[in-house]
Design a protein around this motif. Structure first.
Motif, mmCIF file in Angstrom:
data_model
loop_
_atom_site.group_PDB
_atom_site.id
_atom_site.type_symbol
_atom_site.label_atom_id
_atom_site.label_comp_id
_atom_site.label_asym_id
_atom_site.label_seq_id
_atom_site.Cartn_x
_atom_site.Cartn_y
_atom_site.Cartn_z
ATOM 1 N N UNK A 1 -6.101 14.818 18.303
ATOM 2 C CA UNK A 1 -7.418 14.521 18.998
ATOM 3 C C UNK A 1 -7.820 13.810 19.224
ATOM 4 N N UNK A 2 -8.529 12.711 18.005
ATOM 5 C CA UNK A 2 -8.811 11.945 18.966
ATOM 6 C C UNK A 2 -8.483 10.946 20.031
ATOM 7 N N UNK A 3 -7.091 10.774 20.508
ATOM 8 C CA UNK A 3 -6.403 10.610 21.329
ATOM 9 C C UNK A 3 -6.372 11.326 22.443
ATOM 10 N N UNK A 4 -7.433 12.540 22.340
ATOM 11 C CA UNK A 4 -7.153 13.642 23.471
ATOM 12 C C UNK A 4 -8.493 12.647 23.897
ATOM 13 N N UNK A 5 -9.427 12.990 22.897
ATOM 14 C CA UNK A 5 -10.742 12.551 22.817
ATOM 15 C C UNK A 5 -10.941 10.514 23.902
ATOM 16 N N UNK A 6 -9.830 9.767 23.557
ATOM 17 C CA UNK A 6 -10.612 8.677 23.580
ATOM 18 C C UNK A 6 -9.558 8.442 25.293
ATOM 19 N N UNK A 7 -8.594 9.528 25.799
ATOM 20 C CA UNK A 7 -8.765 9.594 27.370
ATOM 21 C C UNK A 7 -7.154 9.214 27.656
ATOM 22 N N UNK A 8 -6.725 9.647 26.531
ATOM 23 C CA UNK A 8 -4.665 9.510 26.532
ATOM 24 C C UNK A 8 -4.577 10.681 27.106
ATOM 25 N N UNK A 9 -3.769 10.275 28.115
ATOM 26 C CA UNK A 9 -2.732 11.080 28.582
ATOM 27 C C UNK A 9 -1.590 11.997 27.605
ATOM 28 N N UNK A 10 -1.507 12.721 26.793
ATOM 29 C CA UNK A 10 -0.941 12.889 26.185
ATOM 30 C C UNK A 10 0.814 14.289 26.668
ATOM 31 N N UNK A 11 1.695 13.810 25.981
ATOM 32 C CA UNK A 11 2.809 15.058 26.636
ATOM 33 C C UNK A 11 2.594 16.175 26.122
ATOM 34 N N UNK B 1 0.414 -1.396 0.084
ATOM 35 C CA UNK B 1 -0.239 0.194 0.396
ATOM 36 C C UNK B 1 0.847 1.302 -0.107
ATOM 37 N N UNK B 2 0.949 2.405 -1.000
ATOM 38 C CA UNK B 2 1.495 3.706 -1.081
ATOM 39 C C UNK B 2 1.241 4.507 -0.029
ATOM 40 N N UNK B 3 -0.018 4.228 0.393
ATOM 41 C CA UNK B 3 -0.349 5.206 1.390
ATOM 42 C C UNK B 3 0.229 5.542 2.542
ATOM 43 N N UNK B 4 -0.107 3.346 2.725
ATOM 44 C CA UNK B 4 0.179 2.848 4.121
ATOM 45 C C UNK B 4 2.111 3.160 4.218
ATOM 46 N N UNK B 5 2.900 3.224 3.704
ATOM 47 C CA UNK B 5 4.222 3.720 3.219
ATOM 48 C C UNK B 5 4.611 4.832 3.272
ATOM 49 N N UNK B 6 3.966 6.033 3.369
ATOM 50 C CA UNK B 6 4.246 7.518 3.564
ATOM 51 C C UNK B 6 3.157 7.146 4.535
ATOM 52 N N UNK B 7 2.419 7.072 5.153
ATOM 53 C CA UNK B 7 1.376 7.082 6.139
ATOM 54 C C UNK B 7 2.645 6.903 7.969
ATOM 55 N N UNK B 8 3.437 5.749 7.832
ATOM 56 C CA UNK B 8 4.549 5.105 8.376
ATOM 57 C C UNK B 8 4.862 6.125 9.615
ATOM 58 N N UNK B 9 5.774 6.495 8.750
ATOM 59 C CA UNK B 9 6.493 7.596 9.329
ATOM 60 C C UNK B 9 5.876 8.114 10.224
ATOM 61 N N UNK B 10 4.885 9.430 9.892
ATOM 62 C CA UNK B 10 4.017 10.266 11.127
ATOM 63 C C UNK B 10 3.228 9.270 11.869
ATOM 64 N N UNK B 11 2.814 8.594 11.146
ATOM 65 C CA UNK B 11 2.099 7.635 12.607
ATOM 66 C C UNK B 11 3.211 6.745 13.492
ATOM 67 N N UNK B 12 4.643 6.827 12.958
ATOM 68 C CA UNK B 12 5.339 6.364 14.465
ATOM 69 C C UNK B 12 6.073 7.017 15.148
ATOM 70 N N UNK B 13 6.168 8.241 14.993
ATOM 71 C CA UNK B 13 6.877 9.529 15.007
ATOM 72 C C UNK B 13 5.535 9.973 16.360
ATOM 73 N N UNK B 14 4.017 9.674 15.739
ATOM 74 C CA UNK B 14 3.506 9.782 16.897
ATOM 75 C C UNK B 14 3.368 8.746 17.886
ATOM 76 N N UNK B 15 3.246 7.339 17.312
ATOM 77 C CA UNK B 15 3.681 5.995 18.645
ATOM 78 C C UNK B 15 5.196 6.481 19.272
ATOM 79 N N UNK B 16 5.994 7.077 19.314
ATOM 80 C CA UNK B 16 7.267 7.481 19.746
ATOM 81 C C UNK B 16 7.070 8.536 20.998
ATOM 82 N N UNK B 17 6.738 10.063 20.468
ATOM 83 C CA UNK B 17 6.076 10.527 21.721
ATOM 84 C C UNK B 17 5.349 10.559 22.549
ATOM 85 N N UNK B 18 3.906 9.582 21.779
ATOM 86 C CA UNK B 18 3.472 9.139 23.435
ATOM 87 C C UNK B 18 2.488 8.300 24.015
ATOM 88 N N UNK B 19 3.558 7.214 23.898
ATOM 89 C CA UNK B 19 4.353 5.928 24.223
ATOM 90 C C UNK B 19 2.512 5.311 24.166
#
Length: 161
Positions: free
Chosen positions: A151-161, A56-74
């Protein structure tokens, strides 16, 4: 009407068909890379579940940004390849570049494609944000933008840095 002009209609129909905010995620049993069973009940929440495919080309483009969010937020990002040709080896090799993602693999009980069908996923990537109760807070068909996902993670109750 060309095939590309139908794409917005297909995406809208897909969103209407998929799990909706407020609905509980369906039960599943997939394996993490160490062979431990992960179920809807046992996964750490709030969480993000991404259905993807290695081609999936969209997945390839999107994954680095998603991974950064995973790293930043835990926040745990569970990634499930809904592509039948994505073997365990293909998935694990692809995920080496994304160590914060937790790939979920086929088990004796479930295949990733079966789980995608229960979520009513119609394409790649599809991203679900899940709250502590296991309910969908937001879903994204196609690319999930950084600000919208945070924003969705905040709605989910995530405690973001």
């Amino acid at each position: 009407m060309g095939k590309w002009s139908l794409l917005p209609l297909v995406l809208l129909l897909g969103l209407a068909f998929a799990l909706q905010p407020g609905q509980a995620i369906p039960d599943f049993a997939l394996l993490d890379p160490q062979g431990r069973t992960v179920t809807a009940a046992s996964m750490r929440k709030p969480a993000v579940i991404v259905f993807w495919a290695s081609w999936c080309p969209v997945c390839r483009e999107e994954f680095p940004g998603l991974h950064r969010i995973a790293e930043e937020t835990g926040i745990p990002f569970y990634v499930i390849s809904a592509e039948p040709r994505d073997t365990r080896e293909v998935v694990l090799d692809y995920m080496r570049a994304y160590p914060r993602f937790l790939p979920l693999l086929a088990s004796d009980r479930d295949r990733p494609q079966q789980v995608a069908a229960r979520f009513r996923v119609l394409g790649h990537p599809w991203t679900f944000v899940v709250d502590a109760e296991g309910k969908v807070v937001a879903l994204f068909a196609g690319r999930a933008g950084r600000e919208a996902l945070l924003d969705a993670l905040l709605l989910a109750g995530a405690d973001l840095p």
